[in-house]
Design an enzyme around this catalytic site. Structure first.
Site, PDB file in Angstrom:
ATOM      1  CE  LYS A 175      47.560  32.181  38.538  1.00  0.00           C
ATOM      2  NZ  LYS A 175      46.131  32.385  38.225  1.00  0.00           N
ATOM      3  NE  ARG A 210      38.513  36.842  44.716  1.00  0.00           N
ATOM      4  CZ  ARG A 210      37.660  36.239  43.883  1.00  0.00           C
ATOM      5  NH1 ARG A 210      36.481  35.825  44.318  1.00  0.00           N
ATOM      6  NH2 ARG A 210      37.982  36.062  42.625  1.00  0.00           N
ATOM      7  CG  ASP A 261      48.448  34.296  41.286  1.00  0.00           C
ATOM      8  OD1 ASP A 261      48.598  33.489  42.231  1.00  0.00           O
ATOM      9  OD2 ASP A 261      47.354  34.509  40.732  1.00  0.00           O
ATOM     10  CG  ASP A 295      48.065  38.540  39.486  1.00  0.00           C
ATOM     11  OD1 ASP A 295      47.163  39.126  38.861  1.00  0.00           O
ATOM     12  OD2 ASP A 295      47.826  37.688  40.364  1.00  0.00           O
ATOM     13  CD  GLU A 300      46.145  35.808  43.828  1.00  0.00           C
ATOM     14  OE1 GLU A 300      46.374  36.747  43.039  1.00  0.00           O
ATOM     15  OE2 GLU A 300      45.556  34.773  43.477  1.00  0.00           O
ATOM     16  CG  ASP A 324      44.754  31.032  41.061  1.00  0.00           C
ATOM     17  OD1 ASP A 324      45.618  31.922  41.225  1.00  0.00           O
ATOM     18  OD2 ASP A 324      44.399  30.636  39.935  1.00  0.00           O
ATOM     19  CE  LYS A 345      45.924  39.945  41.919  1.00  0.00           C
ATOM     20  NZ  LYS A 345      45.124  39.106  40.994  1.00  0.00           N
TER      21      LYS A 345
END
Length: 506
Positions: A280, A354, A273, A291, A352, A350, A268
Protein backbone atom coordinates in the site's frame (compact mmCIF):
# COMPACT_ATOMS: atom_id res chain seq x y z
CA UNK A 1 -16.66 0.84 32.04
CA UNK A 2 -19.55 3.20 32.67
CA UNK A 3 -22.16 1.84 35.10
CA UNK A 4 -25.87 1.76 34.20
CA UNK A 5 -28.69 1.93 36.75
CA UNK A 6 -32.47 2.26 36.61
CA UNK A 7 -33.93 4.79 39.01
CA UNK A 8 -37.44 5.56 40.23
CA UNK A 9 -36.25 8.81 41.82
CA UNK A 10 -37.60 12.07 40.55
CA UNK A 11 -35.44 14.34 38.43
CA UNK A 12 -35.65 17.08 41.06
CA UNK A 13 -34.62 14.91 43.99
CA UNK A 14 -31.94 12.58 42.60
CA UNK A 15 -28.41 13.49 43.58
CA UNK A 16 -26.32 13.62 40.40
CA UNK A 17 -23.61 15.77 38.86
CA UNK A 18 -25.66 16.49 35.75
CA UNK A 19 -29.23 16.14 34.56
CA UNK A 20 -29.88 15.26 30.90
CA UNK A 21 -33.13 16.26 29.20
CA UNK A 22 -34.35 16.22 25.63
CA UNK A 23 -35.58 19.16 23.60
CA UNK A 24 -37.10 19.19 20.14
CA UNK A 25 -38.38 21.43 17.40
CA UNK A 26 -42.16 21.72 17.60
CA UNK A 27 -43.91 20.27 14.56
CA UNK A 28 -45.85 22.62 12.35
CA UNK A 29 -45.18 25.93 10.62
CA UNK A 30 -44.76 27.95 13.83
CA UNK A 31 -42.04 25.69 15.18
CA UNK A 32 -40.41 26.70 18.44
CA UNK A 33 -38.57 24.75 21.11
CA UNK A 34 -40.38 22.15 23.22
CA UNK A 35 -39.23 20.08 26.16
CA UNK A 36 -39.47 16.33 25.53
CA UNK A 37 -41.40 13.97 27.83
CA UNK A 38 -39.46 12.77 30.87
CA UNK A 39 -38.33 16.25 31.87
CA UNK A 40 -41.58 17.56 33.36
CA UNK A 41 -40.10 17.91 36.87
CA UNK A 42 -37.11 19.76 35.46
CA UNK A 43 -39.35 22.14 33.55
CA UNK A 44 -41.34 22.74 36.73
CA UNK A 45 -38.17 23.69 38.60
CA UNK A 46 -37.62 26.33 35.90
CA UNK A 47 -41.19 27.60 36.54
CA UNK A 48 -42.26 26.13 33.21
CA UNK A 49 -39.72 28.23 31.34
CA UNK A 50 -37.04 25.61 30.58
CA UNK A 51 -37.62 25.83 26.82
CA UNK A 52 -37.42 29.62 26.93
CA UNK A 53 -34.19 29.55 28.95
CA UNK A 54 -32.59 27.06 26.59
CA UNK A 55 -33.75 29.00 23.53
CA UNK A 56 -32.11 32.09 24.97
CA UNK A 57 -28.89 30.10 25.24
CA UNK A 58 -29.16 29.22 21.54
CA UNK A 59 -30.88 25.83 21.63
CA UNK A 60 -32.99 24.96 18.60
CA UNK A 61 -33.72 21.27 19.25
CA UNK A 62 -31.67 20.11 16.27
CA UNK A 63 -30.23 16.60 16.40
CA UNK A 64 -26.64 16.63 17.65
CA UNK A 65 -27.07 19.90 19.52
CA UNK A 66 -26.04 20.11 23.20
CA UNK A 67 -26.90 23.06 25.46
CA UNK A 68 -25.87 23.53 29.09
CA UNK A 69 -27.83 25.54 31.66
CA UNK A 70 -27.22 26.17 35.37
CA UNK A 71 -29.86 24.52 37.53
CA UNK A 72 -32.26 26.57 39.66
CA UNK A 73 -32.66 26.01 43.40
CA UNK A 74 -35.26 23.27 42.94
CA UNK A 75 -32.83 20.76 41.41
CA UNK A 76 -30.04 18.91 43.21
CA UNK A 77 -27.93 18.46 40.05
CA UNK A 78 -25.75 21.55 39.49
CA UNK A 79 -26.54 21.85 35.78
CA UNK A 80 -28.93 20.65 33.09
CA UNK A 81 -27.68 19.34 29.75
CA UNK A 82 -30.27 19.56 26.96
CA UNK A 83 -29.76 17.36 23.90
CA UNK A 84 -31.54 17.97 20.61
CA UNK A 85 -33.96 15.30 19.38
CA UNK A 86 -34.85 16.88 16.05
CA UNK A 87 -38.47 17.50 15.11
CA UNK A 88 -40.95 16.36 17.76
CA UNK A 89 -43.11 13.42 16.62
CA UNK A 90 -46.87 13.63 16.27
CA UNK A 91 -48.89 13.35 19.48
CA UNK A 92 -49.60 9.63 19.12
CA UNK A 93 -46.05 8.73 18.13
CA UNK A 94 -42.91 8.05 20.14
CA UNK A 95 -39.37 9.16 19.46
CA UNK A 96 -37.50 6.68 17.25
CA UNK A 97 -34.99 4.42 18.98
CA UNK A 98 -32.09 5.72 16.91
CA UNK A 99 -32.99 9.32 17.82
CA UNK A 100 -32.84 8.44 21.54
CA UNK A 101 -29.69 6.37 21.09
CA UNK A 102 -27.90 9.19 19.28
CA UNK A 103 -29.05 11.84 21.76
CA UNK A 104 -27.85 9.77 24.71
CA UNK A 105 -24.51 9.30 22.97
CA UNK A 106 -24.14 13.02 22.39
CA UNK A 107 -24.91 13.68 26.05
CA UNK A 108 -22.44 11.07 27.30
CA UNK A 109 -19.64 12.50 25.15
CA UNK A 110 -20.40 16.02 26.39
CA UNK A 111 -20.27 14.78 29.99
CA UNK A 112 -16.71 13.47 29.85
CA UNK A 113 -15.22 13.91 33.32
CA UNK A 114 -18.59 13.80 35.12
CA UNK A 115 -19.10 11.10 37.74
CA UNK A 116 -22.88 10.60 37.63
CA UNK A 117 -25.51 11.82 35.21
CA UNK A 118 -29.27 11.32 35.43
CA UNK A 119 -30.94 10.89 32.03
CA UNK A 120 -34.52 12.18 31.94
CA UNK A 121 -35.20 11.37 28.30
CA UNK A 122 -38.52 10.04 26.90
CA UNK A 123 -39.26 6.48 28.05
CA UNK A 124 -42.49 4.90 26.91
CA UNK A 125 -41.39 1.26 26.54
CA UNK A 126 -38.52 -1.10 27.31
CA UNK A 127 -37.11 -0.42 23.84
CA UNK A 128 -36.50 3.19 24.86
CA UNK A 129 -34.50 2.08 27.90
CA UNK A 130 -32.44 -0.16 25.67
CA UNK A 131 -31.77 2.61 23.15
CA UNK A 132 -30.86 5.26 25.75
CA UNK A 133 -28.71 2.83 27.69
CA UNK A 134 -26.85 1.74 24.55
CA UNK A 135 -26.30 5.29 23.38
CA UNK A 136 -25.02 6.51 26.74
CA UNK A 137 -22.68 3.56 27.32
CA UNK A 138 -21.31 3.66 23.78
CA UNK A 139 -21.02 7.45 23.81
CA UNK A 140 -19.03 7.38 27.04
CA UNK A 141 -16.35 5.18 25.44
CA UNK A 142 -12.75 6.41 25.45
CA UNK A 143 -9.55 4.61 24.47
CA UNK A 144 -6.73 5.90 26.67
CA UNK A 145 -4.58 2.81 27.23
CA UNK A 146 -1.52 4.36 25.60
CA UNK A 147 -1.78 7.88 27.03
CA UNK A 148 0.02 9.18 30.11
CA UNK A 149 -2.90 11.15 31.47
CA UNK A 150 -1.67 11.93 34.97
CA UNK A 151 -3.49 11.61 38.29
CA UNK A 152 -5.82 14.55 37.62
CA UNK A 153 -6.91 13.48 34.14
CA UNK A 154 -10.66 13.32 33.57
CA UNK A 155 -12.17 10.00 32.60
CA UNK A 156 -15.37 9.18 30.75
CA UNK A 157 -18.79 9.51 32.37
CA UNK A 158 -18.73 7.04 35.26
CA UNK A 159 -22.43 6.33 35.90
CA UNK A 160 -25.66 6.66 33.95
CA UNK A 161 -28.96 6.65 35.87
CA UNK A 162 -32.05 6.26 33.70
CA UNK A 163 -35.02 8.10 35.19
CA UNK A 164 -38.54 6.96 34.43
CA UNK A 165 -37.49 3.30 34.29
CA UNK A 166 -38.76 0.63 36.65
CA UNK A 167 -35.98 -1.48 38.21
CA UNK A 168 -38.41 -4.23 39.23
CA UNK A 169 -40.16 -4.42 35.86
CA UNK A 170 -38.97 -7.58 34.07
CA UNK A 171 -38.93 -5.99 30.62
CA UNK A 172 -37.18 -2.84 31.82
CA UNK A 173 -34.57 -4.85 33.68
CA UNK A 174 -33.95 -7.08 30.63
CA UNK A 175 -33.58 -4.04 28.40
CA UNK A 176 -30.95 -2.55 30.71
CA UNK A 177 -29.08 -5.86 30.93
CA UNK A 178 -29.07 -6.20 27.15
CA UNK A 179 -27.79 -2.68 26.60
CA UNK A 180 -25.03 -3.23 29.15
CA UNK A 181 -23.91 -6.58 27.68
CA UNK A 182 -24.00 -5.25 24.13
CA UNK A 183 -22.17 -2.02 24.96
CA UNK A 184 -19.46 -3.73 27.00
CA UNK A 185 -18.73 -6.24 24.25
CA UNK A 186 -18.95 -3.61 21.53
CA UNK A 187 -16.52 -1.44 23.47
CA UNK A 188 -14.23 -4.46 23.87
CA UNK A 189 -14.26 -4.76 20.07
CA UNK A 190 -13.41 -1.05 19.81
CA UNK A 191 -10.48 -1.54 22.19
CA UNK A 192 -9.13 -4.35 20.02
CA UNK A 193 -9.50 -2.30 16.83
CA UNK A 194 -7.73 0.67 18.42
CA UNK A 195 -4.86 -1.38 19.86
CA UNK A 196 -1.59 -0.80 17.96
CA UNK A 197 -0.59 -3.72 15.73
CA UNK A 198 2.76 -4.17 17.46
CA UNK A 199 0.75 -5.28 20.50
CA UNK A 200 -2.25 -6.94 18.83
CA UNK A 201 -0.60 -9.73 16.86
CA UNK A 202 -2.60 -12.80 15.81
CA UNK A 203 -1.25 -14.64 18.83
CA UNK A 204 -2.18 -11.80 21.19
CA UNK A 205 -5.68 -11.57 19.71
CA UNK A 206 -6.13 -15.31 20.20
CA UNK A 207 -5.05 -14.95 23.84
CA UNK A 208 -7.73 -12.28 24.42
CA UNK A 209 -10.38 -14.62 23.00
CA UNK A 210 -9.16 -17.50 25.15
CA UNK A 211 -9.34 -15.35 28.28
CA UNK A 212 -12.88 -14.25 27.45
CA UNK A 213 -13.83 -17.85 26.82
CA UNK A 214 -12.74 -18.80 30.32
CA UNK A 215 -14.56 -15.81 31.79
CA UNK A 216 -17.88 -16.63 30.13
CA UNK A 217 -17.72 -20.42 29.91
CA UNK A 218 -17.21 -20.58 26.14
CA UNK A 219 -15.24 -23.21 24.28
CA UNK A 220 -12.23 -21.78 22.46
CA UNK A 221 -9.98 -23.65 20.03
CA UNK A 222 -6.86 -22.03 18.60
CA UNK A 223 -5.07 -23.44 15.56
CA UNK A 224 -1.47 -22.21 15.45
CA UNK A 225 0.77 -22.17 12.40
CA UNK A 226 1.72 -25.83 12.81
CA UNK A 227 -1.91 -26.92 13.05
CA UNK A 228 -2.81 -24.73 10.09
CA UNK A 229 -0.06 -26.28 8.00
CA UNK A 230 -1.06 -29.78 9.00
CA UNK A 231 -4.70 -29.00 8.18
CA UNK A 232 -3.93 -27.52 4.78
CA UNK A 233 -5.16 -23.96 5.41
CA UNK A 234 -3.31 -22.50 2.43
CA UNK A 235 -5.23 -19.24 2.36
CA UNK A 236 -4.50 -18.19 5.94
CA UNK A 237 -0.92 -19.42 5.74
CA UNK A 238 -0.37 -17.73 2.38
CA UNK A 239 -1.31 -14.37 3.85
CA UNK A 240 0.61 -14.78 7.10
CA UNK A 241 3.79 -16.36 5.72
CA UNK A 242 5.53 -13.02 5.20
CA UNK A 243 5.22 -11.93 8.82
CA UNK A 244 7.32 -12.69 11.87
CA UNK A 245 4.00 -13.00 13.71
CA UNK A 246 2.42 -16.26 12.53
CA UNK A 247 -1.31 -16.62 11.81
CA UNK A 248 -4.06 -18.20 13.88
CA UNK A 249 -7.53 -19.58 13.26
CA UNK A 250 -9.65 -19.20 16.38
CA UNK A 251 -12.98 -20.88 17.02
CA UNK A 252 -15.16 -19.59 19.87
CA UNK A 253 -18.40 -21.46 20.55
CA UNK A 254 -21.52 -20.68 22.54
CA UNK A 255 -23.82 -23.67 22.85
CA UNK A 256 -27.27 -23.49 24.39
CA UNK A 257 -28.53 -26.41 26.45
CA UNK A 258 -31.46 -26.93 24.11
CA UNK A 259 -31.07 -28.29 20.60
CA UNK A 260 -31.17 -24.83 19.05
CA UNK A 261 -30.51 -23.40 15.61
CA UNK A 262 -26.86 -22.92 14.72
CA UNK A 263 -25.34 -19.70 13.36
CA UNK A 264 -21.74 -19.39 12.26
CA UNK A 265 -20.08 -15.98 12.18
CA UNK A 266 -16.78 -15.63 10.31
CA UNK A 267 -14.55 -12.60 10.79
CA UNK A 268 -11.59 -11.23 8.85
CA UNK A 269 -8.78 -10.59 11.32
CA UNK A 270 -5.83 -9.01 9.55
CA UNK A 271 -4.11 -7.45 12.55
CA UNK A 272 -2.09 -5.25 10.23
CA UNK A 273 -2.37 -4.99 6.46
CA UNK A 274 0.62 -3.52 4.68
CA UNK A 275 -0.64 -4.93 1.40
CA UNK A 276 2.19 -7.46 1.33
CA UNK A 277 4.34 -7.43 -1.80
CA UNK A 278 1.54 -5.39 -3.44
CA UNK A 279 2.47 -2.72 -0.92
CA UNK A 280 0.00 0.00 0.00
CA UNK A 281 1.23 3.55 -0.65
CA UNK A 282 1.66 6.17 2.07
CA UNK A 283 -1.70 7.61 3.01
CA UNK A 284 -3.39 4.22 2.79
CA UNK A 285 -1.61 2.17 5.45
CA UNK A 286 -1.68 4.35 8.58
CA UNK A 287 -4.99 2.98 9.90
CA UNK A 288 -4.59 -0.61 8.74
CA UNK A 289 -4.60 -1.84 12.32
CA UNK A 290 -8.38 -1.74 11.83
CA UNK A 291 -8.33 -4.54 9.26
CA UNK A 292 -9.30 -7.00 11.99
CA UNK A 293 -12.60 -5.21 12.70
CA UNK A 294 -14.64 -8.10 11.30
CA UNK A 295 -13.02 -10.59 13.66
CA UNK A 296 -13.52 -8.19 16.58
CA UNK A 297 -17.21 -7.86 15.71
CA UNK A 298 -17.68 -11.62 15.50
CA UNK A 299 -15.92 -12.13 18.82
CA UNK A 300 -18.05 -9.46 20.51
CA UNK A 301 -21.30 -10.84 19.10
CA UNK A 302 -20.62 -14.39 20.29
CA UNK A 303 -19.74 -13.27 23.81
CA UNK A 304 -22.79 -10.97 23.97
CA UNK A 305 -25.07 -13.82 22.85
CA UNK A 306 -23.61 -15.99 25.60
CA UNK A 307 -24.02 -13.31 28.26
CA UNK A 308 -27.68 -12.94 27.31
CA UNK A 309 -28.25 -16.71 27.32
CA UNK A 310 -29.86 -16.72 23.87
CA UNK A 311 -31.51 -19.96 22.82
CA UNK A 312 -29.30 -20.36 19.79
CA UNK A 313 -25.91 -21.93 19.11
CA UNK A 314 -23.37 -19.41 17.82
CA UNK A 315 -19.90 -20.24 16.57
CA UNK A 316 -17.38 -17.56 15.78
CA UNK A 317 -14.45 -18.16 13.44
CA UNK A 318 -11.65 -15.59 13.59
CA UNK A 319 -9.16 -15.79 10.71
CA UNK A 320 -6.13 -13.95 12.10
CA UNK A 321 -3.00 -13.02 10.17
CA UNK A 322 -0.60 -10.15 9.57
CA UNK A 323 -0.01 -9.23 5.92
CA UNK A 324 3.62 -8.14 5.54
CA UNK A 325 6.22 -8.00 2.76
CA UNK A 326 9.40 -10.03 3.22
CA UNK A 327 11.59 -12.58 1.50
CA UNK A 328 9.15 -15.29 2.54
CA UNK A 329 5.96 -13.44 1.60
CA UNK A 330 3.51 -14.67 -1.03
CA UNK A 331 4.21 -13.07 -4.43
CA UNK A 332 1.79 -11.97 -7.14
CA UNK A 333 1.59 -14.99 -9.42
CA UNK A 334 1.89 -17.57 -6.64
CA UNK A 335 -0.78 -20.25 -6.42
CA UNK A 336 -2.24 -21.27 -3.06
CA UNK A 337 -4.07 -24.50 -2.35
CA UNK A 338 -6.94 -23.54 -0.08
CA UNK A 339 -8.44 -25.57 2.76
CA UNK A 340 -11.33 -26.51 0.45
CA UNK A 341 -8.88 -28.03 -2.03
CA UNK A 342 -9.38 -25.34 -4.66
CA UNK A 343 -6.35 -23.52 -5.99
CA UNK A 344 -6.17 -19.72 -6.16
CA UNK A 345 -3.75 -17.63 -8.21
CA UNK A 346 -2.76 -14.58 -6.19
CA UNK A 347 -2.71 -11.61 -8.56
CA UNK A 348 -2.67 -9.01 -5.79
CA UNK A 349 -1.40 -9.70 -2.28
CA UNK A 350 -3.44 -6.73 -1.02
CA UNK A 351 -6.59 -8.72 -1.74
CA UNK A 352 -5.70 -10.90 1.23
CA UNK A 353 -8.86 -10.75 3.32
CA UNK A 354 -10.79 -12.98 0.94
CA UNK A 355 -8.02 -15.58 1.19
CA UNK A 356 -8.18 -15.97 4.97
CA UNK A 357 -11.98 -15.82 4.91
CA UNK A 358 -12.16 -18.53 2.26
CA UNK A 359 -10.43 -21.04 4.54
CA UNK A 360 -12.55 -20.05 7.53
CA UNK A 361 -15.79 -20.20 5.52
CA UNK A 362 -15.05 -23.71 4.32
CA UNK A 363 -14.11 -24.81 7.82
CA UNK A 364 -17.32 -23.30 9.21
CA UNK A 365 -19.32 -25.03 6.47
CA UNK A 366 -18.13 -28.45 7.66
CA UNK A 367 -20.35 -28.08 10.72
CA UNK A 368 -23.45 -27.55 8.53
CA UNK A 369 -24.80 -24.49 10.37
CA UNK A 370 -28.23 -23.13 9.51
CA UNK A 371 -26.59 -19.95 8.23
CA UNK A 372 -23.17 -18.34 7.90
CA UNK A 373 -22.48 -14.62 8.03
CA UNK A 374 -19.00 -13.32 7.35
CA UNK A 375 -17.89 -9.81 8.32
CA UNK A 376 -14.91 -8.02 6.84
CA UNK A 377 -13.30 -4.70 6.07
CA UNK A 378 -12.90 -6.17 2.63
CA UNK A 379 -12.85 -3.63 -0.18
CA UNK A 380 -12.27 0.03 -0.84
CA UNK A 381 -14.78 -0.38 -3.65
CA UNK A 382 -17.56 -0.74 -1.09
CA UNK A 383 -16.51 2.52 0.56
CA UNK A 384 -16.65 4.25 -2.82
CA UNK A 385 -20.11 2.81 -3.42
CA UNK A 386 -21.73 3.37 -0.01
CA UNK A 387 -19.59 5.86 1.89
CA UNK A 388 -18.17 5.83 5.39
CA UNK A 389 -21.33 5.04 7.39
CA UNK A 390 -22.96 2.18 5.47
CA UNK A 391 -21.96 -1.45 5.05
CA UNK A 392 -22.87 -3.61 2.09
CA UNK A 393 -24.76 -6.90 2.31
CA UNK A 394 -24.38 -9.72 -0.23
CA UNK A 395 -25.91 -13.17 0.06
CA UNK A 396 -26.70 -16.38 -1.80
CA UNK A 397 -30.34 -16.04 -0.67
CA UNK A 398 -32.34 -12.88 -1.40
CA UNK A 399 -34.71 -13.37 1.53
CA UNK A 400 -31.79 -13.73 3.95
CA UNK A 401 -30.13 -10.62 2.54
CA UNK A 402 -33.36 -8.68 3.01
CA UNK A 403 -33.75 -9.98 6.55
CA UNK A 404 -30.24 -8.87 7.51
CA UNK A 405 -30.83 -5.45 5.96
CA UNK A 406 -34.00 -5.05 8.02
CA UNK A 407 -32.26 -6.28 11.18
CA UNK A 408 -29.40 -3.82 10.66
CA UNK A 409 -31.78 -0.90 10.24
CA UNK A 410 -33.73 -2.03 13.30
CA UNK A 411 -30.47 -2.10 15.25
CA UNK A 412 -29.49 1.41 14.20
CA UNK A 413 -26.80 0.37 11.69
CA UNK A 414 -26.86 1.72 8.15
CA UNK A 415 -26.59 -0.97 5.50
CA UNK A 416 -27.53 -1.61 1.90
CA UNK A 417 -28.25 -4.83 -0.05
CA UNK A 418 -25.84 -5.43 -2.93
CA UNK A 419 -26.06 -7.91 -5.83
CA UNK A 420 -23.76 -10.77 -6.85
CA UNK A 421 -23.85 -10.48 -10.67
CA UNK A 422 -23.03 -13.84 -12.24
CA UNK A 423 -21.28 -12.18 -15.20
CA UNK A 424 -18.51 -10.91 -12.90
CA UNK A 425 -17.52 -14.42 -11.83
CA UNK A 426 -15.74 -15.19 -15.10
CA UNK A 427 -13.44 -12.20 -14.58
CA UNK A 428 -11.74 -14.26 -11.84
CA UNK A 429 -10.92 -17.11 -14.22
CA UNK A 430 -7.25 -18.06 -14.12
CA UNK A 431 -5.22 -19.89 -16.77
CA UNK A 432 -3.15 -21.44 -13.99
CA UNK A 433 -5.45 -22.15 -11.04
CA UNK A 434 -9.12 -22.82 -10.33
CA UNK A 435 -9.65 -19.09 -9.90
CA UNK A 436 -7.78 -15.86 -9.19
CA UNK A 437 -8.15 -13.64 -6.16
CA UNK A 438 -8.92 -10.64 -8.39
CA UNK A 439 -11.36 -9.83 -11.17
CA UNK A 440 -12.36 -6.63 -12.90
CA UNK A 441 -11.78 -3.43 -10.97
CA UNK A 442 -15.22 -1.94 -11.55
CA UNK A 443 -17.58 -3.63 -9.11
CA UNK A 444 -14.64 -4.84 -7.05
CA UNK A 445 -16.72 -5.21 -3.89
CA UNK A 446 -19.12 -7.50 -5.74
CA UNK A 447 -16.25 -9.51 -7.21
CA UNK A 448 -14.93 -10.07 -3.68
CA UNK A 449 -18.36 -11.33 -2.61
CA UNK A 450 -18.46 -13.73 -5.56
CA UNK A 451 -15.02 -15.04 -4.58
CA UNK A 452 -16.21 -15.78 -1.04
CA UNK A 453 -19.34 -17.49 -2.35
CA UNK A 454 -17.06 -20.11 -3.95
CA UNK A 455 -16.05 -21.28 -0.47
CA UNK A 456 -19.47 -21.66 1.15
CA UNK A 457 -20.67 -25.23 1.56
CA UNK A 458 -23.44 -26.43 -0.72
CA UNK A 459 -26.96 -25.77 0.56
CA UNK A 460 -25.86 -23.40 3.34
CA UNK A 461 -27.48 -19.97 3.59
CA UNK A 462 -24.77 -17.32 3.61
CA UNK A 463 -24.35 -13.56 3.78
CA UNK A 464 -21.32 -11.30 3.52
CA UNK A 465 -21.09 -7.93 5.28
CA UNK A 466 -18.44 -5.57 3.87
CA UNK A 467 -17.90 -3.08 6.70
CA UNK A 468 -14.90 -1.31 5.16
CA UNK A 469 -16.67 2.06 5.38
CA UNK A 470 -18.11 2.24 8.92
CA UNK A 471 -15.58 0.07 10.80
CA UNK A 472 -13.12 2.88 11.56
CA UNK A 473 -14.10 6.53 11.98
CA UNK A 474 -11.30 8.82 10.84
CA UNK A 475 -13.46 11.91 11.28
CA UNK A 476 -14.80 13.65 14.36
CA UNK A 477 -16.85 11.73 16.96
CA UNK A 478 -20.60 11.95 16.46
CA UNK A 479 -23.56 10.63 18.42
CA UNK A 480 -22.41 7.44 20.13
CA UNK A 481 -19.66 6.85 17.55
CA UNK A 482 -16.10 7.65 18.66
CA UNK A 483 -13.07 8.48 16.59
CA UNK A 484 -11.31 5.23 15.69
CA UNK A 485 -12.80 1.75 15.98
CA UNK A 486 -16.59 1.74 15.99
CA UNK A 487 -17.68 -1.87 16.54
CA UNK A 488 -19.65 -1.88 13.30
CA UNK A 489 -21.98 -4.87 12.72
CA UNK A 490 -21.92 -6.15 16.33
CA UNK A 491 -25.50 -4.95 16.87
CA UNK A 492 -26.65 -6.55 13.63
CA UNK A 493 -25.07 -9.90 14.44
CA UNK A 494 -26.52 -9.93 17.95
CA UNK A 495 -30.01 -9.02 16.71
CA UNK A 496 -29.73 -11.77 14.09
CA UNK A 497 -28.92 -14.26 16.84
CA UNK A 498 -31.90 -13.02 18.87
CA UNK A 499 -34.26 -13.26 15.91
CA UNK A 500 -33.00 -16.77 15.17
CA UNK A 501 -33.47 -17.78 18.81
CA UNK A 502 -37.06 -16.53 18.77
CA UNK A 503 -37.82 -18.48 15.60
CA UNK A 504 -38.34 -15.42 13.39
CA UNK A 505 -35.75 -16.63 10.86
CA UNK A 506 -36.93 -20.16 10.18
Amino acid sequence: MTALTLSTAGAATLRADALVVGVAKAAGPRGGLVVAPGAEAVDKAFDGKLAAVLATLGASGAEGEVTKAVSPAGLKAPFVLAVGLGTAPADAEAYASEVLRTAAGNAARALHGVKKAAFALPIEAAEDIEAIGEGALLGAYAFTAYQDRGADAKGPLAEVALLGAKPRDKAHKAAAERSLALAEEMNRARDLINTPPNDLTPEAFAAVVSAAGKEHGLKVQVLDEKALEKGGFGGILGVGVGSANPPRLVKISYTHAKNAKHLAFVGKGITYDSGGISLKPAGHNETMKCDMSGAAAVFAAVVAAARLGLEVNVTGWLALAENMPSGSATRPGDVLRMYSGKTVEVLNTDAEGRLVLADALWKASEEKPDAIVDVATLTGAMVLALGDHTFGIMANDDAFRTAIHEIAEESGEQSWPMPLPANLRKTMDSPTADLANMGVRMGGGLVAGLFLKEFVGEGITWAHLDIAGPAFNEGAPHGYTPKGGTGSSVRTLLRLAERTASGDLG
